[in-house]
Structure formats: structure tokens, C-alpha cells
Design a protein around this motif. Structure first.
Motif, short mmCIF file in Angstrom:
data_model
loop_
_atom_site.label_atom_id
_atom_site.label_comp_id
_atom_site.label_asym_id
_atom_site.label_seq_id
_atom_site.Cartn_x
_atom_site.Cartn_y
_atom_site.Cartn_z
N SER A 76 0.82 -1.20 0.00
CA SER A 76 0.00 0.00 0.00
C SER A 76 0.86 1.25 0.00
CB SER A 76 -0.93 0.00 1.22
OG SER A 76 -1.87 -1.04 1.15
N GLU A 77 1.92 1.23 0.79
CA GLU A 77 2.81 2.39 0.88
C GLU A 77 3.57 2.64 -0.42
OE1 GLU A 77 5.17 1.38 4.26
OE2 GLU A 77 3.68 2.06 5.70
N LEU A 78 3.75 1.59 -1.23
CA LEU A 78 4.44 1.73 -2.50
C LEU A 78 3.49 2.13 -3.64
CD1 LEU A 78 6.83 -1.36 -2.30
CD2 LEU A 78 7.52 1.05 -2.28
N GLY A 79 2.20 2.12 -3.36
CA GLY A 79 1.23 2.53 -4.38
C GLY A 79 0.39 1.42 -4.96
N TYR A 80 0.52 0.20 -4.42
CA TYR A 80 -0.32 -0.90 -4.89
C TYR A 80 -1.77 -0.65 -4.46
CZ TYR A 80 3.78 -4.06 -5.51
OH TYR A 80 4.95 -4.66 -5.88
N LYS A 81 -2.70 -1.19 -5.25
CA LYS A 81 -4.11 -1.12 -4.92
C LYS A 81 -4.68 -2.55 -4.89
CE LYS A 81 -4.62 3.40 -4.99
NZ LYS A 81 -5.04 4.18 -3.80
N PRO A 82 -5.64 -2.83 -4.00
CA PRO A 82 -6.27 -4.15 -3.99
C PRO A 82 -7.10 -4.35 -5.25
CG PRO A 82 -7.38 -2.67 -2.47
CD PRO A 82 -6.14 -1.96 -2.92
N VAL A 83 -6.99 -5.52 -5.88
CA VAL A 83 -7.73 -5.81 -7.11
C VAL A 83 -8.22 -7.25 -7.09
CG1 VAL A 83 -6.43 -4.16 -8.52
CG2 VAL A 83 -5.60 -6.52 -8.31
N THR A 84 -9.13 -7.56 -8.00
CA THR A 84 -9.58 -8.93 -8.16
C THR A 84 -8.52 -9.71 -8.95
OG1 THR A 84 -10.72 -8.42 -10.23
CG2 THR A 84 -11.99 -8.19 -8.19
N PHE A 85 -8.55 -11.02 -8.82
CA PHE A 85 -7.57 -11.85 -9.54
C PHE A 85 -7.68 -11.68 -11.04
CE2 PHE A 85 -6.42 -15.38 -6.27
CZ PHE A 85 -6.00 -14.40 -5.39
N SER A 86 -8.86 -11.30 -11.55
CA SER A 86 -9.05 -11.14 -12.99
C SER A 86 -8.22 -9.99 -13.55
CB SER A 86 -10.54 -10.89 -13.31
OG SER A 86 -10.98 -9.68 -12.74
N GLU A 87 -7.78 -9.07 -12.68
CA GLU A 87 -6.95 -7.95 -13.12
C GLU A 87 -5.46 -8.26 -13.10
OE1 GLU A 87 -8.26 -3.95 -11.68
OE2 GLU A 87 -9.71 -5.11 -10.52
N GLN A 140 -9.80 -20.06 -10.11
CA GLN A 140 -8.73 -19.08 -10.06
C GLN A 140 -9.25 -17.63 -9.95
OE1 GLN A 140 -5.36 -21.62 -12.61
NE2 GLN A 140 -6.04 -19.64 -13.32
N LYS A 141 -10.46 -17.48 -9.45
CA LYS A 141 -11.03 -16.14 -9.30
C LYS A 141 -10.70 -15.52 -7.94
CE LYS A 141 -14.87 -16.99 -12.47
NZ LYS A 141 -16.35 -17.11 -12.62
N MET A 142 -10.44 -16.35 -6.93
CA MET A 142 -10.10 -15.84 -5.61
C MET A 142 -9.48 -16.96 -4.77
SD MET A 142 -13.85 -15.51 -3.78
CE MET A 142 -14.49 -14.46 -5.08
N CYS A 143 -8.83 -16.54 -3.70
CA CYS A 143 -8.23 -17.51 -2.77
C CYS A 143 -8.06 -16.79 -1.43
CB CYS A 143 -6.89 -18.00 -3.32
SG CYS A 143 -6.26 -19.48 -2.46
N LEU A 144 -7.31 -17.39 -0.50
CA LEU A 144 -7.06 -16.74 0.77
C LEU A 144 -6.13 -15.54 0.58
CD1 LEU A 144 -6.68 -19.68 3.32
CD2 LEU A 144 -8.70 -18.38 2.70
N CYS A 145 -5.33 -15.57 -0.47
CA CYS A 145 -4.46 -14.44 -0.77
C CYS A 145 -5.29 -13.25 -1.26
CB CYS A 145 -3.45 -14.81 -1.86
SG CYS A 145 -2.04 -15.77 -1.27
N THR A 146 -4.75 -12.06 -1.06
CA THR A 146 -5.35 -10.84 -1.59
C THR A 146 -4.48 -10.34 -2.75
OG1 THR A 146 -6.31 -10.17 0.53
CG2 THR A 146 -5.90 -8.42 -1.08
#
Length: 207
Positions: free
Chosen positions: A124-135, A160-166
Motif C-alpha cells: 500500500s505504501e508503494l502505491g499498490y491497490k487491492p484488485v480482483t484476480f481477474s486484473e 482461479q477467481k479468488m483464494c485466501l491471498c489478496t
């Protein structure tokens, strides 16, 4: 403490890097894909890794992976030896490998999938944003690398659309629009998201 771009001369540390990653997975109790020394050495030889050393003693490591013909890159395998934790070393390594990724692959989107709250904060501090796996990358060789993770069955169940990882993504094309913005990190929000995922997917395993 030195944090440098790794090369062939650092291959002597490949075994301890793999062992440290494996031990961290056991302690954390979450999925971390296994790495082999040969793979770590190949990253060093190609200049796609960063290593932290205290003299000749291994302290930390991270490497770059390229996917989708260079359209995406990931900073993977971030690890700090137990003797050097809680001194801010992971954050320093993450910053160095991120900057190195941007220099080697200036047009690429940099992404991350993680269950670690500390890594989410650094991203987050580096500029990453949370996204869905499709992105993220659709390069199947990347997702195949998750097969050694203990939560791989979750990834399969969701196609492969989601998992425990973000999933988190840094898009250089959006850098100009977000450069002046402050990237806030709310630990409560991320913790809640992590707990929701664990409840959703792990409960199914027990039923």
C-alpha cells in the motif's frame, strides 16, 4: 547491512533462502509456495533478485518474476531471516526490489498476492491497490506455481477467481494520477478481509 542486486556469486545462499521460506510457512500457518535452490540461483544469475547481507551472513531476500511477455511482474519470495526480523529490513528489501523492477520493466504492471498483513501494508505504501484476480496476469504458468501452496484447492474451487491471498496491483500508467495521493493502510480492514476469506473457504474444507 547491505541490500544489493544478487548475482551468481550469491548462489551459496540459495539453500538457506529456501529453508527460511519453508520455515516461515510453517510458523505462519498459511500458504507459501515452495521454492527450489535451482530456481533461486537462476533468478540471481539473471539479475532478478535482491539479497540482504550482514557481512557474509544471509539476512533477507526477494526476487522478480516476469509474466505475460513482460506485461506483468511480481516481487516474490520476500523473506527475512529470524535473526534480522523486527528491525524494518523487510520494508527496505521490498522498496529496493520494487525500484529494481520498475527499472528493468518500466512498462509492466507490478502485482502481488499475499496473505501477510505486513506485506499488504508495504504494498500500500508503494502505491499498490487491492484488485480482483481477474486484473492480474492470465499467464497460467504463474498460477501453476501455486500448486505447492496448501491452499491450492481453494484456488481450484473458485476457478482461479479468488483464494485466501489478496491480489494487489501497481499500474505505472496511473502513477501520475496517484503520485500526490497518500496511500492509507487500515489494518482492521485488511484483517477483517483476511478473516472473512478464511471463514468462507476453510469452513468448506471441514464440512
Amino acid at each position: 547491512m547491505q541490500i544489493v542486486i544478487a548475482n551468481k556469486s550469491h548462489s551459496i545462499y540459495a539453500e538457506i533462502i529456501c529453508n527460511t521460506i519453508a520455515e516461515a510457512a510453517k510458523v505462519r500457518g498459511t500458504g507459501i509456495a515452495k521454492r527450489k535452490p535451482e530456481y533461486i540461483i537462476s533468478k540471481m544469475a539473471n539479475g532478478n533478485a535482491v539479497i540482504a547481507l550482514e557481512g557474509n551472513t544471509f539476512a533477507g531476500f526477494c526476487y522478480i518474476e516476469s509474466w505475460g511477455h513482460g506485461k506483468f511482474v511480481a516481487n516474490s519470495g520476500l523473506i527475512v531471516h529470524p535473526d534480522y526480523r523486527n528491525i524494518g529490513l523487510a520494508k527496505k528489501i521490498k522498496k529496493v526490489v520494487f525500484e529494481h523492477s520498475r527499472k528493468k520493466f518500466p512498462e509492466a504492471k507490478v502485482f502481488s498476492i499475499t496473505t501477510g498483513l505486513a506485506v499488504m501494508k508495504m504494498n500500500s505504501e508503494l502505491g499498490y491497490k487491492p484488485v480482483t484476480f481477474s486484473e492480474l496476469t492470465d499467464d497460467q504458468s504463474f498460477w501453476n506455481g501455486c500448486q505447492t501452496c496448501k491452499n491450492y484447492d481453494v484456488l481450484q474451487r473458485t476457478d482461479q477467481k479468488m483464494c485466501l491471498c489478496t491480489g494487489m496491483l501497481y499500474d505505472p500508467k496511473k502513477e501520475l494520477n496517484t503520485k500526490e495521493q497518500k496511500h492509507n493502510y487500515d489494518k482492521k480492514v485488511w484483517t477483517r478481509l483476511k478473516n472473512i476469506k478464511q471463514t468462507m473457504f476453510l469452513k468448506k474444507d471441514k464440512s
